[in-house]
Every structure is written in C-alpha cells, then in structure tokens.
Scaffold this motif. Structure first.
Motif, mmCIF file in Angstrom:
data_model
loop_
_atom_site.group_PDB
_atom_site.id
_atom_site.type_symbol
_atom_site.label_atom_id
_atom_site.label_comp_id
_atom_site.label_asym_id
_atom_site.label_seq_id
_atom_site.Cartn_x
_atom_site.Cartn_y
_atom_site.Cartn_z
ATOM 1 N N SER A 46 0.837 -1.202 0.000
ATOM 2 C CA SER A 46 0.000 0.000 0.000
ATOM 3 C C SER A 46 0.872 1.251 0.000
ATOM 4 O O SER A 46 0.517 2.259 -0.600
ATOM 5 C CB SER A 46 -0.905 0.013 1.223
ATOM 6 O OG SER A 46 -1.670 -1.155 1.305
ATOM 7 N N ALA A 47 1.981 1.170 0.708
ATOM 8 C CA ALA A 47 2.894 2.305 0.810
ATOM 9 C C ALA A 47 4.292 1.807 1.146
ATOM 10 O O ALA A 47 4.453 0.730 1.751
ATOM 11 C CB ALA A 47 2.429 3.285 1.894
ATOM 12 N N MET A 48 5.281 2.571 0.745
ATOM 13 C CA MET A 48 6.668 2.302 1.111
ATOM 14 C C MET A 48 7.316 3.614 1.496
ATOM 15 O O MET A 48 6.963 4.686 0.978
ATOM 16 C CB MET A 48 7.440 1.664 -0.048
ATOM 17 C CG MET A 48 6.975 0.279 -0.421
ATOM 18 S SD MET A 48 8.018 -0.509 -1.683
ATOM 19 C CE MET A 48 9.478 -0.927 -0.697
ATOM 20 N N GLY A 49 8.261 3.531 2.401
ATOM 21 C CA GLY A 49 8.907 4.764 2.812
ATOM 22 C C GLY A 49 10.023 4.543 3.806
ATOM 23 O O GLY A 49 10.581 3.440 3.893
ATOM 24 N N TRP A 50 10.310 5.610 4.543
ATOM 25 C CA TRP A 50 11.461 5.613 5.442
ATOM 26 C C TRP A 50 11.115 6.207 6.801
ATOM 27 O O TRP A 50 10.400 7.211 6.881
ATOM 28 C CB TRP A 50 12.587 6.450 4.815
ATOM 29 C CG TRP A 50 13.074 5.892 3.517
ATOM 30 C CD1 TRP A 50 12.576 6.155 2.265
ATOM 31 C CD2 TRP A 50 14.136 4.957 3.335
ATOM 32 N NE1 TRP A 50 13.272 5.441 1.327
ATOM 33 C CE2 TRP A 50 14.230 4.696 1.954
ATOM 34 C CE3 TRP A 50 15.023 4.318 4.199
ATOM 35 C CZ2 TRP A 50 15.177 3.826 1.421
ATOM 36 C CZ3 TRP A 50 15.959 3.466 3.666
ATOM 37 C CH2 TRP A 50 16.037 3.220 2.291
ATOM 38 N N TYR A 51 11.673 5.599 7.823
ATOM 39 C CA TYR A 51 11.670 6.120 9.171
ATOM 40 C C TYR A 51 13.120 6.237 9.626
ATOM 41 O O TYR A 51 14.016 5.667 9.016
ATOM 42 C CB TYR A 51 10.907 5.193 10.119
ATOM 43 C CG TYR A 51 9.410 5.257 9.976
ATOM 44 C CD1 TYR A 51 8.759 4.680 8.887
ATOM 45 C CD2 TYR A 51 8.625 5.885 10.950
ATOM 46 C CE1 TYR A 51 7.382 4.742 8.754
ATOM 47 C CE2 TYR A 51 7.239 5.933 10.832
ATOM 48 C CZ TYR A 51 6.636 5.362 9.738
ATOM 49 O OH TYR A 51 5.271 5.419 9.616
ATOM 50 N N ARG A 52 13.330 6.957 10.703
ATOM 51 C CA ARG A 52 14.674 7.032 11.274
ATOM 52 C C ARG A 52 14.607 7.066 12.784
ATOM 53 O O ARG A 52 13.598 7.457 13.374
ATOM 54 C CB ARG A 52 15.430 8.257 10.756
ATOM 55 C CG ARG A 52 14.887 9.601 11.251
ATOM 56 C CD ARG A 52 15.619 10.752 10.550
ATOM 57 N NE ARG A 52 15.154 12.044 11.044
ATOM 58 C CZ ARG A 52 15.535 13.205 10.519
ATOM 59 N NH1 ARG A 52 16.391 13.236 9.482
ATOM 60 N NH2 ARG A 52 15.078 14.340 11.018
ATOM 61 N N GLN A 53 15.706 6.651 13.398
ATOM 62 C CA GLN A 53 15.794 6.664 14.854
ATOM 63 C C GLN A 53 17.185 7.081 15.272
ATOM 64 O O GLN A 53 18.176 6.427 14.922
ATOM 65 C CB GLN A 53 15.460 5.290 15.442
ATOM 66 C CG GLN A 53 15.349 5.287 16.951
ATOM 67 C CD GLN A 53 14.698 4.027 17.474
ATOM 68 O OE1 GLN A 53 14.643 2.998 16.803
ATOM 69 N NE2 GLN A 53 14.196 4.094 18.694
ATOM 70 N N ALA A 54 17.238 8.191 15.993
ATOM 71 C CA ALA A 54 18.495 8.684 16.539
ATOM 72 C C ALA A 54 18.668 8.134 17.956
ATOM 73 O O ALA A 54 17.679 7.784 18.614
ATOM 74 C CB ALA A 54 18.492 10.202 16.553
ATOM 75 N N PRO A 55 19.888 8.075 18.445
ATOM 76 C CA PRO A 55 20.125 7.551 19.803
ATOM 77 C C PRO A 55 19.307 8.304 20.843
ATOM 78 O O PRO A 55 19.293 9.547 20.867
ATOM 79 C CB PRO A 55 21.615 7.784 20.005
ATOM 80 C CG PRO A 55 22.194 7.771 18.640
ATOM 81 C CD PRO A 55 21.157 8.401 17.762
#
Length: 116
Positions: free
Chosen positions: A32-41
């Motif tokens: 349905s969807a594709m994308g990006w997440y991020r996680q900093a310390p």
C-alpha cells in the motif's frame, strides 16, 4: 517471506547529499505504501517520508530537503537527502505497509552520519 534490503548510508559532511535505496524481495504482491523512518540515539523512531499510490508525506524536519521516489512495479523505494544536517544523523529504516493485511515490514536499518 518479505525482506527489505537497504543500501546507501554512510558518513557525509554537513550540507552534503546521500541517496538511500530499498528493495523488497520474497513476494510477488505489492504494498500500500513504502517509505522511510529514522531513529536517533535516545529518541523515538520518526517518519521521514512515505509514498502511497496517491500521496507522499514528509516529516516536518525534512520537508524541502529530502525527496522520496517509489517504483511500485519493482517494489523499490529511494530517498534523496540533500542539505544534510548533523541532526539528520540516525539509523534509517525502510518500511513497507500492506493495508489489507494490517502489516508493516522493516529493513535492518542503515546508518547515516552527518559530521565534519
């Protein structure tokens, strides 16, 4: 079994650019969807950008600097990151969502470090 494989992370100086890529394998169905997440310390995982068939959404902190592109036919998604800042430093995760399953798939993550 769906697998998402990311590539393109690394070390870049402030103001520089990087391009992340993600490819899904192990499935003949789309998403349905594709994308990006991020996680900093020490921080929660946050949305960077997500692309569905009808829209794209960006996190406020990356609007105007990052561009997402998706190839639905090949189940790939890319993230062009320009004007990078030290606060963009994080592990970036590819995400693929199937609304009809209520399922999210995740890549293993790729490190992006912005530092002089």
């Amino acid at each position: 079994q769906v697998q998402l494989v990311e590539s393109g992370g690394g070390l870049v100086q402030p103001g520089g650019s990087l391009r992340l890529s993600c490819a899904a394998s192990g499935t003949t169905l789309g998403f349905s969807a594709m994308g990006w997440y991020r996680q900093a310390p020490g921080k929660q995982r946050e949305l960077v950008a997500m692309a569905s068939s009808s829209s794209t959404n960006y996190g406020d902190s990356v609007k105007g600097r990052f561009t997402i592109s998706r190839d639905s036919a090949h189940n790939t998604v890319a993230l062009q990151m320009n004007s990078l800042k030290p606060e963009d430093t994080a592990v970036y995760y590819c995400n693929a969502h199937r609304r009809w399953e209520g399922t999210d798939y995740w890549g293993q993550g790729t490190q992006v470090t912005v530092s002089s």
